[in-house]
Design a protein around this motif. Structure first.
Motif, short mmCIF file in Angstrom:
data_model
loop_
_atom_site.label_atom_id
_atom_site.label_comp_id
_atom_site.label_asym_id
_atom_site.label_seq_id
_atom_site.Cartn_x
_atom_site.Cartn_y
_atom_site.Cartn_z
N GLY A 219 -1.68 31.69 38.37
CA GLY A 219 -0.70 32.37 39.21
C GLY A 219 -1.29 32.94 40.48
N ALA A 220 -2.45 32.48 40.90
CA ALA A 220 -3.07 33.03 42.11
C ALA A 220 -3.87 31.96 42.83
N VAL A 221 -4.12 32.25 44.09
CA VAL A 221 -4.89 31.33 44.92
C VAL A 221 -5.54 32.13 46.04
N ASP A 222 -6.69 31.69 46.48
CA ASP A 222 -7.40 32.36 47.58
C ASP A 222 -7.39 31.46 48.81
N ILE A 223 -7.13 32.08 49.98
CA ILE A 223 -7.08 31.37 51.25
C ILE A 223 -8.15 31.94 52.18
N ARG A 224 -8.98 31.08 52.73
CA ARG A 224 -10.02 31.53 53.65
C ARG A 224 -9.40 32.13 54.91
N ASN A 225 -9.96 33.26 55.37
CA ASN A 225 -9.47 33.86 56.62
C ASN A 225 -10.60 34.32 57.54
N ARG A 226 -11.83 33.94 57.23
CA ARG A 226 -12.95 34.41 58.05
C ARG A 226 -12.91 33.82 59.46
N ASP A 227 -12.23 32.68 59.61
CA ASP A 227 -12.14 32.06 60.93
C ASP A 227 -10.78 32.29 61.60
N MET A 228 -9.97 33.18 61.05
CA MET A 228 -8.67 33.50 61.63
C MET A 228 -8.81 34.61 62.66
N THR A 229 -8.13 34.45 63.79
CA THR A 229 -8.05 35.52 64.78
C THR A 229 -7.02 36.54 64.31
N PRO A 230 -7.00 37.74 64.91
CA PRO A 230 -5.95 38.72 64.54
C PRO A 230 -4.55 38.14 64.68
N ALA A 231 -4.31 37.36 65.73
CA ALA A 231 -2.99 36.76 65.91
C ALA A 231 -2.68 35.76 64.80
N GLU A 232 -3.68 35.01 64.37
CA GLU A 232 -3.47 34.04 63.30
C GLU A 232 -3.26 34.73 61.96
N LYS A 233 -3.91 35.86 61.77
CA LYS A 233 -3.65 36.62 60.53
C LYS A 233 -2.21 37.13 60.50
N ARG A 234 -1.72 37.59 61.64
CA ARG A 234 -0.32 38.03 61.69
C ARG A 234 0.61 36.86 61.41
N ALA A 235 0.27 35.69 61.96
CA ALA A 235 1.09 34.51 61.72
C ALA A 235 1.08 34.15 60.23
N PHE A 236 -0.07 34.29 59.59
CA PHE A 236 -0.17 33.99 58.16
C PHE A 236 0.73 34.92 57.35
N LEU A 237 0.67 36.21 57.64
CA LEU A 237 1.47 37.17 56.89
C LEU A 237 2.96 37.00 57.17
N GLU A 238 3.29 36.56 58.39
CA GLU A 238 4.69 36.25 58.68
C GLU A 238 5.15 35.08 57.82
N GLY A 239 4.26 34.11 57.63
CA GLY A 239 4.58 32.98 56.76
C GLY A 239 4.77 33.42 55.31
N VAL A 240 3.96 34.38 54.86
CA VAL A 240 4.12 34.91 53.50
C VAL A 240 5.50 35.52 53.33
N ASP A 241 5.95 36.30 54.32
CA ASP A 241 7.29 36.89 54.26
C ASP A 241 8.37 35.82 54.29
N GLU A 242 8.14 34.79 55.09
CA GLU A 242 9.13 33.72 55.21
C GLU A 242 9.28 32.95 53.90
N VAL A 243 8.17 32.63 53.26
CA VAL A 243 8.21 31.83 52.04
C VAL A 243 8.78 32.63 50.88
N GLY A 244 8.34 33.90 50.75
CA GLY A 244 8.81 34.76 49.67
C GLY A 244 8.16 34.41 48.34
#
Length: 262
Positions: A219-244
């Motif tokens: 029931g879990a998964v890890d996604i790499r974020n060490r190469d994400m910019t702050p803007a890309e991290k925000r985009a990722f979390l927006e996607g989390v909200d979108e998917v639900g």
């Protein structure tokens, strides 16, 4: 006075012909033949066949012996080229459903990582949402774990000084595993022995119905974020909200997003 007007008229004609020649493209000049006597029969005019190469068009300027004929060379034109065609669509993978054929895979799974079908579906939806916002793919670093892999993962957390008690909801189970790690470190056991000790504790917990991590229950998964910019991290979390149906927790050692799948 009459001569002046005649000269001016002739000069205007020459200027008009020169302007027409220059406007039409490259031009060349050649000496004009003498005017034909009045009454001399002219050869029949021939009309070129469709698609034949165009010839020379002569413009006669009656200006005495010094007259010049400006000739416009019309280049042979090819057929109109068709407009740029769109790149051919990729053929869907054998056995792919229409929905799968319309959407490409926008994530990479590291070797050895396993994902349960329900988890992989969520990852695919989240990766598509992230790609639409950033044009980048996600990298899955961890998925379903058995006790041995969970012990390795937690050993890395301890070794890097992560706040393990703050990461896991079941504090009692987390303390049991941390105690096994500290005992092995105090005894200066090698990493392999320490990981084996953590695995024994985790297996004992599972036998009691306790799962320290959702990774153990697919029931879990890890996604790499060490190469994400702050803007890309925000985009990722927006996607989390979108998917639900996904809870995201950012962990720093090593840098990644831990996703809990409902």
């Amino acid at each position: 006075m009459l001569c002046s007007r005649s000269s001016a008229l002739q000069g205007a004609r020459r200027a008009a012909v020169i302007a027409l020649a220059l406007a039409a493209g490259g031009c060349v000049s050649r000496a004009a033949p003498a005017p034909e006597p009045v009454g001399t029969p002219r050869p029949p005019v021939t009309v070129p066949a469709p698609g034949a190469r165009a010839g020379w068009f002569g413009f006669w300027v009656p200006d005495g012996p010094a007259a010049r004929v400006l000739s416009l060379q019309v280049q042979e034109s090819d057929e109109d080229e068709p407009p740029d065609a769109e790149p051919p669509a990729r053929a869907p993978a054998p056995g792919a459903t229409p929905a799968e054929a319309d959407e490409e895979r926008r994530y990479v799974v590291l070797p050895g990582v396993e994902l349960a079908p329900a988890v992989e579906q969520k990852v695919a939806e989240l990766a598509s949402a992230y790609f639409r916002r950033t044009g980048k793919e996600l990298v899955v670093t961890s998925g379903t774990r058995d006790p041995a892999r969970q012990a390795e993962a937690m050993h890395e957390l301890f070794r890097h000084g992560a706040d393990v008690l703050g990461l896991y909801k079941d504090k009692t189970a987390a303390r049991e595993i941390k105690s096994a790690y500290e005992d092995g470190r105090s005894a200066e056991h090698p990493p392999e022995a320490m990981i084996a000790a953590l695995e024994r504790v985790i297996r004992a917990q599972i036998d009691r119905g306790v799962f320290i991590s959702a990774h153990l229950r697919e029931g879990a998964v890890d996604i790499r974020n060490r190469d994400m910019t702050p803007a890309e991290k925000r985009a990722f979390l927006e996607g989390v909200d979108e998917v639900g149906g996904v809870f995201a927790l950012e962990e720093s050692r090593p840098p990644h997003y831990h996703l809990q799948i409902d």
